[in-house]
Design an enzyme around this catalytic site. Sequence first.
Site, mmCIF file in Angstrom:
data_model
loop_
_atom_site.group_PDB
_atom_site.id
_atom_site.type_symbol
_atom_site.label_atom_id
_atom_site.label_comp_id
_atom_site.label_asym_id
_atom_site.label_seq_id
_atom_site.Cartn_x
_atom_site.Cartn_y
_atom_site.Cartn_z
ATOM 1 N N CYS A 171 36.737 37.123 47.839
ATOM 2 C CA CYS A 171 36.107 35.931 47.270
ATOM 3 C C CYS A 171 36.300 35.875 45.766
ATOM 4 C CB CYS A 171 34.633 35.889 47.645
ATOM 5 S SG CYS A 171 34.432 35.476 49.359
ATOM 6 N N GLU A 172 37.495 35.652 45.341
ATOM 7 C CA GLU A 172 37.870 35.507 43.933
ATOM 8 C C GLU A 172 39.058 34.568 43.923
ATOM 9 O OE1 GLU A 172 36.959 36.871 40.938
ATOM 10 O OE2 GLU A 172 35.322 38.043 41.821
ATOM 11 N N ARG A 174 55.082 55.834 37.672
ATOM 12 C CA ARG A 174 55.731 54.738 38.400
ATOM 13 C C ARG A 174 57.141 55.079 38.838
ATOM 14 N NH1 ARG A 174 54.713 49.833 38.796
ATOM 15 N NH2 ARG A 174 56.760 48.928 38.572
ATOM 16 N N TYR A 216 47.486 42.342 35.870
ATOM 17 C CA TYR A 216 48.576 42.305 34.891
ATOM 18 C C TYR A 216 49.488 41.101 35.054
ATOM 19 C CZ TYR A 216 47.779 47.422 35.012
ATOM 20 O OH TYR A 216 47.258 48.665 34.990
#
Length: 859
Positions: A811-812, A744, A784
């Site tokens: 679609c969630e 990261r 997260y």
Amino acid sequence: MPETQPAHWVVLKFGGTSVSSRANWDRIAAILRARCAEGLRTAVVHSALSGITDALIRLMDRAQAGDAETEVAGIVARHRELAAALGIDLPPEVGQQLAELGRVAGGIALIGEVSDAVRARVLAAGELMATALGAAFLNAQGLVTTLVDARSWLIAQPVRGQRPSVLSASCGSDPDPALVARFAQLPGVILTQGFIAAGEGGQTVVLGRGGSDTSGAYLAARLSALRLEIWTDVPGMFSANPRAVPTARLLKSLHYDEAQEIATSGAKVLHPRCIMPLRQQRIPLQVYATQAPEHPGTIVSAEPADSGARLKAIAIRKGITLVSMDSPGMWHEVGFLADAFAVFRQHGMSVDLVSTSETNVTVSLDPQANALDSGEVAALVEDLGRLCRVRVIGPCASLSLLGRDIRAIIHRLGEAFELFEEQRIYLVSQAANDLNFTFVIDEDQGDRLVALLHDLLIQAIGNDPVLGPTWEQINVPQAGVAPRSDWWRARRAELLGLLDGRDAAYVCELATVSAQARALQSLGSVSRLFYAVKANAQPEILRCIAAAGLSFECVSPGEVLRVRQALPDLDTGRLLFTPNFAPRAEYEWALGQGLQLTVDNLYVLREWPGLFRDRAIFVRIDTGRGHGHHQKVRTAGTQSKFGVPLDEATELAEAAAEAGARIVGLHAHTGSGHFEIGAWVDAAEVLANVARHLPEVRVLNLGGGLGVPERPGQAALDLAALDAALGGFRAAHPQFELWLEPGRYLVAAAGVLLARVTQLKGKGELRYVGVATGMNSLIRPALYGAWHEIVNLTRLAETPAQLYTVVGPICESGDVLGHDRLLPPCREGDVLLIATAGAYGAAMASHYNLREPAPQLVL
Ligand code: ASP
Ligand code: MG
């Protein structure tokens, strides 16, 4: 004949900071014009310039010693400077007040003391001077303004049970048709002083510190105004003090009772006394920030958006003294409390919280209501000592959970009580009005507990009719905070150009990757750096990182192949292979390739011993303590599948010996995206300890996890401090080299996700803005709960004015990129930018719903 409508009045109160700069006065003029354009009549109440009331108090103190000159000169300079900035001459009223101050200071020096009447007159000068400047400026701007002396309309009234005070006067708040008629005759904006009033004999009195809010409320009540607007330097009331808890959330709407309770419990935005006159007349109160007038602020009324039982804010008050009184005889004794409280009264002390048991009564003394010097407390204790055994405890802090029907939610506070595990709670009280639940604890623990409780009980709540965006999200300009320097602000046009003809794309700026790599290379205590390829395996990024001299850590054969393809000449010695629960064939393959292998389970040594004969391997250890931005990225402890647990350290040595493997390095990675420098040193210490059983270990690989700021204003990881801490470790353990594996840290800030607005929708309280890609491209928010800054790149210069929930096309219901984001009004086709998306964005993308994730482009 057409009927003339009676005028609708709006009262606007501006605080000290609001009236102290030209920029704010321009905003005030614009706000007043906007109200006039709506057909409203406006009455403005304002404070002294910021800091002037304090300066006047100092002036009186100094004057007693005959040395008030510098204070007078400072006050003169402040008003002259503002007049110059406003482009007006110093109004004659200001000159008169300044001359008067000089005379009064001389008088005080002669007499050596200040009467309350003189004190009130001196304090009033601050508001009298400021309003003269304000009226002159507005008139000079062509906004007709009538300056009205507050002492002509606000008269002090004695309150039953209270000693009349010229320094803390109270006034009436009944609707006043005569005043309405009088103001209706006066042209333009009515402008008057806050804080000051006339006594019954016409003398000048003041309403107590912070009293301008109360003046505004009195005026609104007397005019039966449509609303009172309080303009200050924060955009509303918050669920905690935002300067101490940056995740404090805006309270969008409150009932009078709640606002009063929050104001009384330590929030400084509103003076608690201003609520009552408004509540009596059911006049709504709106809190706004003058420097950011577009923010929606807080509305306080009799009909808040949510009247159910719930927690809304956490407040702290410090400097509390507890008096604990023990008397074995008090049980069933008549009159003990009466006798004890009589002593408090004799000493002029006001008691706040009370708790009682069979043999003890404990009360709290609030510093705001009591002058608590040690002499006075000692005298109180002495007198109470005749009745009972007395103990004084302090300094304490009272920590209050505030909201509606607190009783009904106590059962939900279970987890919160765990935070008090190691704390002494001296007193608990549930207010009879059921609006607060208060703990008294040691003062030095107060701030920490507020932050923890706030995280647990308020911050975690999602979309909500009452809780708005956080202080950090609103990000109103505050004095002393450096502006952002994100690379994408400067390259807006290029980014928009790149998105031409596309709906969505990841864009990575390679210069930022190189800069981050250079910063890491400056860590003198670290011998080798490996880029964790899983963060982003884009070939250009890999080449950029190799050019900066870093090596690569891969967790799968696919990642090894990707690095090899991007960098065909890369030396095998610059590759680490760190699989987890992978099939045997992968280990065989890696060893055959000559890759440096890290194992993280004794199983592989015991069950496949033939593989490791005469091999030099690394072993990943679970140090037992995890760190990181989210539970799911804390990669240590039994809940985490990684690493050999510490209690298997001796077995590890045996298993390696039996397999004929040499353990030359130990590895630990405790989690992602954290800023706790001590965590890396702790991990190194733990590994050094394990290495005592493993004489061939010469490398300690401390993994990655180096945090990257996500929120505006968040501080970056202090690399120099990390280097110093690791340097200290190396000095004590010179036999080990330290390695790091950042992922990261190198790429997060370098990458952004761009996505075009598809549709808009309003639903109940919420406004949705849809973009062309969602969790199929960026799953971190859903997985997260990660927070990514979101801006409307197309309208970067426009003022954010609307709260949106930013969603994708998947679609969630979890397909949300950001909740409650303040953006300029968005339109179809606009480009939204989701920041800090260079790490684990494209890398974790999927084809879910058979929607192509956003392609990766580089700059
Ligand atoms: N100027 C007064 C004070 O500083 C009143 C106010 O600003 O509300 O207390
Ligand atoms: Mg104030």
